[in-house]
Structure formats: structure tokens, C-alpha cells
Design a protein around this motif. Structure first.
Motif, PDB file in Angstrom:
ATOM      1  N   UNK A 136      -2.187   6.380 -16.889  1.00 34.02           N
ATOM      2  CA  UNK A 136      -1.953   5.619 -15.672  1.00 34.02           C
ATOM      3  C   UNK A 136      -3.132   5.676 -14.733  1.00 34.02           C
ATOM      4  N   UNK A 137      -2.954   5.011 -13.614  1.00 34.92           N
ATOM      5  CA  UNK A 137      -3.950   5.057 -12.555  1.00 34.92           C
ATOM      6  C   UNK A 137      -3.600   6.202 -11.614  1.00 34.92           C
ATOM      7  N   UNK A 138      -4.601   6.761 -10.998  1.00 34.39           N
ATOM      8  CA  UNK A 138      -4.381   7.795 -10.000  1.00 34.39           C
ATOM      9  C   UNK A 138      -3.545   7.189  -8.877  1.00 34.39           C
ATOM     10  N   UNK A 139      -2.409   7.822  -8.516  1.00 35.65           N
ATOM     11  CA  UNK A 139      -1.603   7.254  -7.432  1.00 35.65           C
ATOM     12  C   UNK A 139      -2.345   7.343  -6.101  1.00 35.65           C
ATOM     13  N   UNK A 140      -2.156   6.310  -5.302  1.00 36.96           N
ATOM     14  CA  UNK A 140      -2.753   6.304  -3.964  1.00 36.96           C
ATOM     15  C   UNK A 140      -1.858   7.105  -3.024  1.00 36.96           C
ATOM     16  N   UNK A 141      -2.370   7.387  -1.854  1.00 39.03           N
ATOM     17  CA  UNK A 141      -1.567   8.068  -0.850  1.00 39.03           C
ATOM     18  C   UNK A 141      -0.323   7.243  -0.521  1.00 39.03           C
ATOM     19  N   UNK A 142      -0.474   5.919  -0.455  1.00 41.23           N
ATOM     20  CA  UNK A 142       0.682   5.055  -0.194  1.00 41.23           C
ATOM     21  C   UNK A 142       1.705   5.143  -1.321  1.00 41.23           C
ATOM     22  N   UNK A 143       1.240   5.221  -2.581  1.00 40.58           N
ATOM     23  CA  UNK A 143       2.158   5.386  -3.720  1.00 40.58           C
ATOM     24  C   UNK A 143       2.973   6.665  -3.559  1.00 40.58           C
ATOM     25  N   UNK A 144       2.300   7.736  -3.192  1.00 38.69           N
ATOM     26  CA  UNK A 144       2.968   9.026  -3.020  1.00 38.69           C
ATOM     27  C   UNK A 144       3.965   8.950  -1.867  1.00 38.69           C
ATOM     28  N   UNK A 145       3.574   8.338  -0.768  1.00 38.90           N
ATOM     29  CA  UNK A 145       4.479   8.218   0.376  1.00 38.90           C
ATOM     30  C   UNK A 145       5.736   7.442  -0.002  1.00 38.90           C
ATOM     31  N   UNK A 146       5.586   6.354  -0.742  1.00 42.21           N
ATOM     32  CA  UNK A 146       6.751   5.570  -1.180  1.00 42.21           C
ATOM     33  C   UNK A 146       7.646   6.402  -2.095  1.00 42.21           C
ATOM     34  N   UNK A 147       7.037   7.142  -3.020  1.00 44.26           N
ATOM     35  CA  UNK A 147       7.811   7.961  -3.946  1.00 44.26           C
ATOM     36  C   UNK A 147       8.583   9.050  -3.196  1.00 44.26           C
ATOM     37  N   UNK A 148       7.951   9.697  -2.255  1.00 39.65           N
ATOM     38  CA  UNK A 148       8.628  10.742  -1.498  1.00 39.65           C
ATOM     39  C   UNK A 148       9.744  10.169  -0.633  1.00 39.65           C
ATOM     40  N   UNK A 149       9.564   8.952  -0.153  1.00 37.05           N
ATOM     41  CA  UNK A 149      10.629   8.302   0.615  1.00 37.05           C
ATOM     42  C   UNK A 149      11.851   8.041  -0.264  1.00 37.05           C
ATOM     43  N   UNK A 150      11.639   7.749  -1.535  1.00 36.05           N
ATOM     44  CA  UNK A 150      12.780   7.500  -2.428  1.00 36.05           C
ATOM     45  C   UNK A 150      13.581   8.777  -2.686  1.00 36.05           C
ATOM     46  N   UNK A 151      12.944   9.934  -2.539  1.00 38.91           N
ATOM     47  CA  UNK A 151      13.649  11.199  -2.743  1.00 38.91           C
ATOM     48  C   UNK A 151      14.854  11.333  -1.818  1.00 38.91           C
ATOM     49  N   UNK A 152      14.723  10.829  -0.636  1.00 39.40           N
ATOM     50  CA  UNK A 152      15.802  10.962   0.350  1.00 39.40           C
ATOM     51  C   UNK A 152      17.065  10.228  -0.071  1.00 39.40           C
ATOM     52  N   UNK A 153      16.933   9.252  -0.962  1.00 41.75           N
ATOM     53  CA  UNK A 153      18.081   8.427  -1.354  1.00 41.75           C
ATOM     54  C   UNK A 153      18.751   8.894  -2.633  1.00 41.75           C
ATOM     55  N   UNK A 154      18.232   9.914  -3.272  1.00 43.87           N
ATOM     56  CA  UNK A 154      18.815  10.449  -4.505  1.00 43.87           C
ATOM     57  C   UNK A 154      19.135  11.920  -4.263  1.00 43.87           C
ATOM     58  N   UNK A 155      20.399  12.205  -4.001  1.00 42.52           N
ATOM     59  CA  UNK A 155      20.795  13.567  -3.633  1.00 42.52           C
ATOM     60  C   UNK A 155      20.660  14.552  -4.784  1.00 42.52           C
ATOM     61  N   UNK A 156      20.562  14.076  -6.017  1.00 40.42           N
ATOM     62  CA  UNK A 156      20.401  14.982  -7.160  1.00 40.42           C
ATOM     63  C   UNK A 156      18.946  15.353  -7.397  1.00 40.42           C
TER      64      UNK A 156
END
Length: 157
Positions: free
Chosen positions: A36-56
Motif C-alpha cells: 500500500x501507500x504510506x497513510x497520510x496524517x489525514x488518513x490516520x485521523x479519519x481511521x481514528x475517528x471511525x474507532x469511536x463508532x465501533x464499540x468492539x
């Protein structure tokens, strides 16, 4: 040199994106292996934001001697209620081989043992080093899901 250490597991928040991104930047071999491509800071921020919506789903920064050395992303009650699955264990590349990954997995196993029966680990890409790592920790190869995903399993009870 092997590290005999206990790691601190600090929950990841959306404010952790810079630290997580830095860990990815310090692991270029992993990114190359998964193709893959190295994730950007924005990619990481979006991914971490999705964590809040998955309680597991749980994500923690791994700290050793007051320094972030890794990132662990896992999901409880997946693929069934009595199992957990590690989807990513990322240890800063220059620190690999020192026992930090092993310490992280052993600590996670101890945390989960009272409520989970099994721990799965997934390996993305043709990552032979990761496959050997899981096998050394007592995980057994379970199956391949296509050419880019391998599943490993360890009983916790």
C-alpha cells in the motif's frame, strides 16, 4: 538486544493521530510488504475517528519508558462473542526484535483471558516475518483468505 519490559497501553483518541502517523512513517518495510501507500496524517485521523463508532474495536499506543514504540489495533467479540482479533501490531521498525511485540501480545492475552476463549491474529500481505512472529508466540496458522490475508489462532483458556 531483548527488552524485558512491561508496556503501557494508552487508549488512542483522535488527538493521537500525529503519534500514530509517526509510527507508520517509522515502519516503511511494513507498508511495502502490504503493498500500500504510506497513510497520510489525514488518513490516520479519519481511521481514528471511525474507532469511536465501533464499540468492539480497541486501539492503544504502546509506550515503553515514556516513549511511544508501537500501536495495537484489535477487536473484541470478533469473529464470535468468545474471541478477539488483532488486526495490527505495529512496532517501530528500528525497535523490532527486542521483545516489545511479544510483551504487547502477552499483556493483551492476560487482559483478555478472563473474558475471551480465543485470540486471532491476521497477517496482511506476504509478510513472512510476521507469520513467524505469531507462530513463535504459540499461534497456529488457521487459513489463508486469498493471497494477501492469513489468519492465526491461539486458545486463551
Amino acid at each position: 538486544m531483548k527488552v524485558s519490559a512491561r508496556l503501557d497501553f494508552l487508549p488512542v483518541t483522535s488527538d493521537s493521530a500525529t503519534v500514530v502517523h509517526s509510527l507508520y512513517l517509522n515502519c516503511p518495510t511494513y507498508i511495502a510488504l502490504i503493498g500500500g501507500d504510506m497513510p497520510s496524517l489525514n488518513d490516520i485521523q479519519r481511521e481514528l475517528d471511525t474507532l469511536r463508532h465501533d464499540t468492539r474495536r480497541q486501539a492503544v499506543l504502546l509506550f515503553h519508558q515514556d516513549r511511544a514504540v508501537g500501536f495495537l489495533d484489535y477487536k473484541v467479540a470478533y469473529p464470535d462473542l468468545h474471541s478477539a482479533t488483532i488486526s495490527l501490531l505495529l512496532i517501530e521498525e528500528k525497535l523490532q526484535g527486542q521483545g516489545l511485540g511479544k510483551a504487547a501480545v502477552e499483556q493483551l492475552e492476560a487482559m483478555l483471558r478472563s473474558r475471551m476463549d480465543r485470540l486471532y491474529a491476521v497477517v496482511y500481505g506476504n509478510n513472512e516475518q510476521a507469520k513467524r512472529f505469531w507462530e513463535r508466540l504459540g499461534f497456529e496458522h488457521l487459513r489463508d483468505s486469498g493471497p494477501t490475508l492469513s489468519w492465526y489462532l491461539k486458545a486463551l483458556k
